[in-house]
Design a protein around this motif. Structure first.
Motif, PDB file in Angstrom:
ATOM      1  N   UNK A 170      -5.332  25.006  25.017  1.00  0.00           N
ATOM      2  CA  UNK A 170      -4.143  25.238  25.832  1.00  0.00           C
ATOM      3  C   UNK A 170      -3.388  26.445  25.281  1.00  0.00           C
ATOM      4  N   UNK A 171      -3.287  27.492  26.094  1.00  0.00           N
ATOM      5  CA  UNK A 171      -2.633  28.728  25.654  1.00  0.00           C
ATOM      6  C   UNK A 171      -1.298  28.904  26.369  1.00  0.00           C
ATOM      7  N   UNK A 172      -0.241  28.997  25.594  1.00  0.00           N
ATOM      8  CA  UNK A 172       1.106  29.232  26.135  1.00  0.00           C
ATOM      9  C   UNK A 172       1.233  30.720  26.448  1.00  0.00           C
ATOM     10  N   UNK A 173       1.448  31.060  27.717  1.00  0.00           N
ATOM     11  CA  UNK A 173       1.479  32.459  28.153  1.00  0.00           C
ATOM     12  C   UNK A 173       2.875  33.040  27.937  1.00  0.00           C
ATOM     13  N   UNK A 174       3.101  33.534  26.727  1.00  0.00           N
ATOM     14  CA  UNK A 174       4.441  33.934  26.312  1.00  0.00           C
ATOM     15  C   UNK A 174       4.908  35.267  26.874  1.00  0.00           C
ATOM     16  N   UNK A 175       4.018  35.995  27.533  1.00  0.00           N
ATOM     17  CA  UNK A 175       4.454  37.252  28.145  1.00  0.00           C
ATOM     18  C   UNK A 175       5.273  37.011  29.409  1.00  0.00           C
ATOM     19  N   UNK A 176       5.438  35.744  29.791  1.00  0.00           N
ATOM     20  CA  UNK A 176       6.313  35.423  30.916  1.00  0.00           C
ATOM     21  C   UNK A 176       7.763  35.229  30.481  1.00  0.00           C
ATOM     22  N   UNK A 177       8.034  35.387  29.188  1.00  0.00           N
ATOM     23  CA  UNK A 177       9.424  35.425  28.752  1.00  0.00           C
ATOM     24  C   UNK A 177      10.100  36.652  29.353  1.00  0.00           C
ATOM     25  N   UNK A 178      11.393  36.622  29.429  1.00  0.00           N
ATOM     26  CA  UNK A 178      12.154  37.647  30.153  1.00  0.00           C
ATOM     27  C   UNK A 178      11.849  39.074  29.710  1.00  0.00           C
ATOM     28  N   UNK A 179      11.688  39.282  28.400  1.00  0.00           N
ATOM     29  CA  UNK A 179      11.467  40.636  27.905  1.00  0.00           C
ATOM     30  C   UNK A 179      10.022  40.862  27.453  1.00  0.00           C
ATOM     31  N   UNK A 180       9.125  39.956  27.857  1.00  0.00           N
ATOM     32  CA  UNK A 180       7.704  40.232  27.765  1.00  0.00           C
ATOM     33  C   UNK A 180       6.908  39.697  26.606  1.00  0.00           C
ATOM     34  N   UNK A 181       7.522  38.914  25.705  1.00  0.00           N
ATOM     35  CA  UNK A 181       6.716  38.404  24.594  1.00  0.00           C
ATOM     36  C   UNK A 181       7.319  37.155  23.971  1.00  0.00           C
TER      37      UNK A 181
ATOM     38  N   UNK B 218       1.725  38.246  23.896  1.00  0.00           N
ATOM     39  CA  UNK B 218       2.127  39.246  24.886  1.00  0.00           C
ATOM     40  C   UNK B 218       0.942  39.615  25.765  1.00  0.00           C
ATOM     41  N   UNK B 219       1.218  40.410  26.783  1.00  0.00           N
ATOM     42  CA  UNK B 219       0.175  40.829  27.722  1.00  0.00           C
ATOM     43  C   UNK B 219      -0.414  42.165  27.274  1.00  0.00           C
ATOM     44  N   UNK B 220      -1.348  42.669  28.053  1.00  0.00           N
ATOM     45  CA  UNK B 220      -1.976  43.945  27.730  1.00  0.00           C
ATOM     46  C   UNK B 220      -1.234  45.152  28.271  1.00  0.00           C
ATOM     47  N   UNK B 221      -0.100  44.928  28.935  1.00  0.00           N
ATOM     48  CA  UNK B 221       0.606  46.026  29.603  1.00  0.00           C
ATOM     49  C   UNK B 221       0.944  47.168  28.643  1.00  0.00           C
ATOM     50  N   UNK B 222       1.458  46.836  27.449  1.00  0.00           N
ATOM     51  CA  UNK B 222       1.855  47.883  26.494  1.00  0.00           C
ATOM     52  C   UNK B 222       0.648  48.572  25.852  1.00  0.00           C
TER      53      UNK B 222
END
Length: 323
Positions: free
Chosen positions: A24-35, A284-288
């Protein structure tokens, strides 16, 4: 209060292993500022404000390789506090670009023997606050108890609520150590059977946001909570990047490389543990890291753009998403 600020209650993605294990992976890049660092930054800043009688007139100075600096910059600016972020000269272009949008003053550290290491930036921030105590305050994320407690109070309970149970394992990478100690502490207090594994890169690998446990100099949070750690999982940078590609190709998840490392480590634990429930986080996501992934020919430009667009279409809230 963090929830009112748009921080927390991020979704969880469930991965199934052929042996019956679930990761189970918590998708933390959905926090307001991205991580995931949004949580710690909010708790640390609020505690500093409370400790100053409700109004912080000093400048927050912090050494960061990216996510914590971004979170501190945005949150401090919104709360009316001035922030100064010291970063290593080898910081990724995408991260630096995002930092400049936060409203914080960005300074490059000097005298680094390793251009991507944050050690020099951390030390410069500590020295600046120590030499000018009336002007600056250093939150010192690597030793600030609020970093750990942000996950005890929010991330851990969110995971248990979404899963409806306590996991057998927690497997998370070591950056500052806040997430692994906080989530580990929460679940170990819920069940003595939960085991906590620290994921870290081997000493020759660089994975943005993670540090090798042995060679890392600032690891006070982990050392203060070392009794929580049951084992270590060592990951190479190549394995982390291969996991990023695997997540994108097979699940449409655009992950940062620390997320890739956590996924790979958690799945390795699933392979060796037999049927078990394992919790990890995707910080975080791969966006950065768009330019980095492009340079490594990891993912195509078109595919990354598509993946970034998909991120915005995932339902918000602390819910469980199944593959």
């Amino acid at each position: 209060e963090a929830y009112d600020f748009g921080i927390g209650k991020t979704p969880i993605f469930s991965f199934s292993h052929e042996n019956g294990s679930n990761v189970y992976a918590k998708l933390e890049y959905f926090n307001r500022f991205g991580s995931i660092k949004d949580r710690a930054a909010f708790f640390m800043i609020k505690k500093a404000i409370q400790g100053s009688g409700g109004s912080l007139n000093k400048v927050i100075v912090e050494g960061s390789s990216g996510n914590t600096g971004i979170a501190i910059g945005y949150i401090a600016t919104e709360l009316g506090v001035t922030a100064e972020i010291i970063v290593p000269p080898g910081i990724s272009p995408g991260t630096l670009e995002e930092l400049k949008k936060t409203g914080a003053n960005i300074i490059m550290s000097t005298g680094e023997t390793n251009s991507v290491s944050t050690e020099g930036a951390i030390n410069q921030a500590k020295k600046k606050a120590r030499d000018n105590p009336g002007l600056f305050i250093n939150l010192y994320q690597h030793g600030n108890e609020s970093n750990t407690m942000s996950h005890v109070y929010t991330t851990g309970p969110e995971i248990e609520e979404a899963l409806g149970k306590v996991p057998d394992y927690v497997a998370i990478g070591m950056g500052t150590g806040g997430s692994i100690t906080g989530i580990g502490k929460y679940f170990k207090e819920r069940s003595r059977k939960t085991k906590v594994y620290l994921i870290h890169p081997d000493d020759s690998s660089f994975i943005q946001g993670l540090r090798n446990f042995v060679s890392a100099k600032d690891k006070k949070i982990v050392l203060d909570n070392i009794d929580l750690i049951d084992g270590f999982l060592t990951i190479t940078a190549e394995k982390a990047f291969s996991a990023v590609k695997h997540l994108a190709d097979n699940y449409g998840i655009y992950a940062g490389h620390s997320s890739g490392a956590n996924y790979y480590g958690a799945m390795e634990l699933a392979r060796s543990s037999g049927p078990a429930d394992i919790v990890t986080v995707f910080p975080d996501s791969g966006v950065k890291y768009h330019d980095l992934y492009k340079a490594r020919k990891l993912l195509s430009e078109e595919f990354m753009t598509e993946l970034e667009r998909k991120i915005r279409n995932v339902p918000s809230g602390s819910i469980l998403l199944r593959n």
